[in-house]
Design an enzyme around this catalytic site. Structure first.
Site, mmCIF file in Angstrom:
data_model
loop_
_atom_site.group_PDB
_atom_site.id
_atom_site.type_symbol
_atom_site.label_atom_id
_atom_site.label_comp_id
_atom_site.label_asym_id
_atom_site.label_seq_id
_atom_site.Cartn_x
_atom_site.Cartn_y
_atom_site.Cartn_z
ATOM 1 C CD GLN A 225 35.330 40.853 46.442
ATOM 2 O OE1 GLN A 225 35.652 41.663 45.608
ATOM 3 N NE2 GLN A 225 35.752 40.958 47.693
ATOM 4 C CD GLU B 58 41.468 43.124 53.512
ATOM 5 O OE1 GLU B 58 40.406 42.901 52.962
ATOM 6 O OE2 GLU B 58 41.555 43.766 54.568
ATOM 7 N NE ARG C 4 45.773 41.322 49.154
ATOM 8 C CZ ARG C 4 46.596 40.498 48.558
ATOM 9 N NH1 ARG C 4 47.067 40.765 47.385
ATOM 10 N NH2 ARG C 4 46.965 39.370 49.123
ATOM 11 C CB CYS C 5 42.273 47.846 52.825
ATOM 12 S SG CYS C 5 41.137 49.184 52.575
#
Ligand code: CDP
Length: 796
Positions: free
Chosen positions: A223, A741, A370-371
């Protein structure tokens, strides 16, 4: 009469444009790392430790070397001769690449085999004989700090215990004083369990070292390609300009693909040694047991309350279990990520947080699944605590939140832990949510149902997430400041390519960045191609995680488009033979202020940039922008869930879910809705079914997709989404806030609060996630809290 283009028709801001990347994805034409085959490519497999903590007495790889088709066997000892047995982590710790002295978690990398095909490599791994001497195992922070606990990181010179850090933030003395004034003190303790991002595509890399050019090309599931390039330069001591990281299509990342993994390093070394491309693709179990876990933190807190419901102060203590190596990818300054973003939406005068991080015999954890760096844990604790406090005061859940919200007129607002939030309409979001769920009617229905033995519950969760790290003053990873970038090239025919330092993993950047260009320049979105993920071509950026793409890279796209527009204005003035001050802009076109019919399109300006520029003007129409955000963006959401719990079995079903998200201006409303639905689905999975934990021997229980369930359309509830509240971000160039998110962050507490609400009156204060039927049944039957903290029994 304006001749401006219709923004929606050209796919600009606000258009629910279909995702262009789906053209290849739904045809099975994506190009993932495992799709790439290079001439002469070899395959690498990893031998992993079966034990969680053991001294390595010997490794005998001779039988593996003898297997036909095997080219190389790497062990820790060999790595050590090249100073590569250990590597630095993104949190200033070290991590074993291949174990030398001890194994410290089940699944740890012990050796690698490189062979003609993956099957030979796998067989050869099994032929390696490792003699282990088992050691006592630690699977939670309590064990980590117990008297006489074995020191897991005895490889580190000054490490005498298992504590990584003790960190605090906030005002301890002020909080103490506020607690002394409280009418009521509400308390809650919970464990946010380990969870795993578990993207559909596992991690992998293909390293290709070319001796003739001395260039190393690595195709990799990352990523953050530029951070990886920097890490490879530092770890392998290769010159940075001779390293090219290419991140092809990524099949989901969710934070799992930010860290540097041993497999990447081994494939690179193997390629350098063998001078052939070496591919490593992790299997599903390998991904589940060894790569970046999330959460695993114990939160213990108290809230000081006035009888009328005013929150006076909050005190939080946190024990974070990081596993065997502290490898979180998070801003350097914050040891426990942005956990202190908790309670940002509420007007609380003072707060204090103390956090302790410890090692354990578990895979390194703490990635932001996801945060935005632990904000999921922060919001979960916040909203569970809000529910407990309202119950303790006997106040209505919605009213208690509303009365403590930061009011619309009070922005910018300094949170009790020092963040500055900039905008929001919290009460309005709550009102929309309550109306949509039919709050009053449900409460009546709930009371009626209770009389007949039916357990209905309603859970509210609000969330505000700090998205878009940096600014660079406060946010860095390993000293590299957090900003981002975009490069825009407009070709002479008015078609364009935009490249950013972000990397989409399915969020739709190829669609939405083109929409921003379209909004700024009036070039139809279909004329703009987006490219990300190649460090040789993309401008430097910190990558995609923490929903930072739109707040930072998206802003850079807008800013670079504005630079292009400024130059195009000068070209337009030249073409229209007027001075620049006399030129006006409307979408897609410059015109003469005094004669609006006389104008030139952006495409005509582009042609002029290559064929008819004024004397002295640099030819071409391209530019780069680096964007350092002045602040984080702060989206807000309210999630409300109603459930029915079966008291006989503990099974619970969602009756209705309402989501009200305010992420500022929506670039692509359809994509935003997709992001919210995805987040709510993952939140449901965390709350309901995803079970991955450890027994007393450190065996990873649930490291397969029979236990760690991925929700399908079959079990996922329906969602009702609301988009009517829009509070533009005051400092973002197009008013957008992040969204990727939010629902995964705020969702879990809504589900859990709903089940806890159904159990209200039973004296049960907490059930740890996942709320599996047996846990809910136990709570109902024995009227007691149910902890999910490891160790679990192996037969659970
Ligand atoms: O960093 P990441 O891409 O994961 O998250 P994000 O910036 O929140 O964006 C997720 C997707 O939603 C991207 O395609 C964004 O461009 C899109 N988005 C949007 O259309 N409008 C917003 N206000 C925020 C995001």
């Amino acid at each position: 009469m304006s001749q401006a283009l219709d923004e929606i028709k050209i796919g600009g801001l606000g258009a629910s444009r279909k995702r262009v990347e789906d053209n290849r994805f739904i045809r099975g034409r994506g190009n993932y790392t495992d799709d790439i085959a290079l001439p002469g490519m070899l395959h690498m497999e990893i031998l992993r430790s079966p034990l969680a903590h053991a001294r390595i007495k010997s490794i005998d790889a001779s039988r593996a070397w003898d297997i036909p088709g095997v080219h190389l066997v790497l062990t820790g000892e060999m790595m050590a001769t090249r100073n590569l047995a250990w590597m630095p982590t993104l949190s200033y710790d070290t991590q074993a690449v291949l174990a030398t002295d001890k194994v410290r978690f089940q699944g740890q990398e012990v050796a690698c085999v490189i062979a003609d095909d993956p099957y030979i490599a796998k067989d050869a791994c099994e032929a390696i004989e490792v003699e282990y001497e088992p050691l006592p195992v630690i699977v939670n922070p309590e064990q980590a700090v117990a008297e006489g606990a074995p020191v897991i990181r005895d490889d580190k010179d000054n490490q005498r215990d298992n504590v990584i850090y003790d960190w605090e933030v906030g005002d301890a003395a002020g909080t103490e004083r506020a607690f002394a004034q409280a009418d009521v003190i509400s308390k809650l303790r919970l464990h946010y369990p380990r969870s795993h991002p578990s993207p559909i595509e596992c991690c992998g890399s293909i390293a290709d070292f070319n001796r003739a050019t001395s260039k190393l090309t690595v195709y990799m599931t990352t990523q953050a390609p530029h951070i990886i390039r920097a890490a490879v330069a530092l770890v392998a001591e290769l010159p940075e300009h001779m390293i090219r990281i290419i991140s092809p299509d990524i099949g989901g990342g969710f934070g799992n693909k930010v860290p540097v993994y041993p497999g990447y390093v081994c494939s690179i070394l193997a390629s350098i040694l063998l001078e052939r491309p070496v591919k490593w693709i992790e299997d599903k179990t390998g991904n589940l047991i060894s790569t970046g876990f999330a959460r695993d933190i114990y939160l213990d807190g108290e809230m000081a309350l006035r009888q009328d419901g005013k929150i006076l102060a909050v005190r939080m203590r946190c024990d974070a279990d990081h596993g065997a190596f502290f490898s979180d990818a998070q801003p350097s300054k914050f040891k426990i990520g942005l956990l202190h973003s908790a309670f940002a939406a509420y007007d609380i005068p003072v707060a204090h947080l103390a956090a302790r991080g410890t090692y354990s015999n578990k895979a390194p954890g703490g990635v932001a699944y996801r945060c935005s760096f632990r904000v999921t844990e922060a919001m979960f604790f916040q909203e569970r605590m809000m529910q407990a406090a309202a119950d303790d005061l006997g106040l209505d859940q919605a009213e208690f939140r509303r009365m403590n919200f930061v009011k619309d007129a009070d922005f910018p607002h300094r949170t009790p832990f020092g963040f500055l939030t900039d905008s929001g309409q919290y009460a309005k979001c709550l009102d929309v949510g309550l109306k949509a769920i039919g709050y009053e009617d449900f409460r009546r229905e709930q009371a009626e149902a209770r009389k007949r033995g039916r357990l209905l519950g309603l859970g509210i969760s609000t969330m505000t997430e700090p998205l878009g790290a940096g600014n660079s003053r406060e946010y860095d990873i390993l000293g590299i400041k957090m900003f981002d970038s975009a490069e825009l090239k407009v070709h002479m025919t008015g078609k364009a390519i935009v490249r950013t330092g972000a990397r989409t993993q399915g969020q739709g950047h190829e669609t939405t960045w083109a929409q921003i260009v379209s909004h700024e320049l009036g070039i139809p979105a279909e004329d703009v191609v987006v490219e990300e993920g190649d460090t040789d071509t993309a401008p430097f950026g910190m990558g995609t995680y923490a929903s930072r793409s739109t707040p930072v890279a998206g802003a850079a796209v807008a800013m670079v488009a504005r630079k292009i527009r400024a130059k195009a204005r000068r070209l337009a003035a030249h073409l229209l033979e007027v001075s620049e001050e006399d030129v006006e802009w409307e979408l897609g076109r410059f015109y003469v202020r005094s004669a609006p019919d006389r104008g030139v399109t952006i495409q005509e300006c582009a042609m002029a940039a290559y064929s008819n520029m004024p004397d002295g003007m640099e030819p071409g129409l391209e530019n780069t922008a680096y964007y350092d955000p002045p602040n984080l963006t702060w989206p807000f959401a309210v999630y409300i869930v109603t459930v029915e719990v079966d008291p006989e079995t503990g099974v619970w079903d969602v009756l209705k879910l309402v989501a009200v998200d305010d992420c500022g201006v929506r670039i692509n409303p359809m994509i935003v809705e997709g992001q919210i639905m995805g987040g709510l689905t993952e939140a449901y999975a965390m709350a309901n079914m995803q079970f991955i934990t450890f027994d007393a021997e450190g065996n990873c229980v649930g490291s397969n997709y029979m236990d760690y369930l991925l929700p399908t359309a079959w079990e996922t509830p329906g969602f009702e989404l609301h988009s009517e509240v829009v509070t533009p971000c005051p400092h973002h160039p197009i008013g957008a806030k992040g969204i990727g998110e939010c629902a995964a962050v705020g969702g879990p507490a809504a589900y859990v609060n709903a089940v806890m609400d159904a159990l209200s009156g039973t004296g049960v204060r907490n059930i740890d996630m996942p709320l599996l039927p047996d846990r809910v049944w136990e709570a109902i039957t024995y009227r007691r809290d149910v902890s999910g903290a490891p160790p679990v029994r192996s037969d659970d």
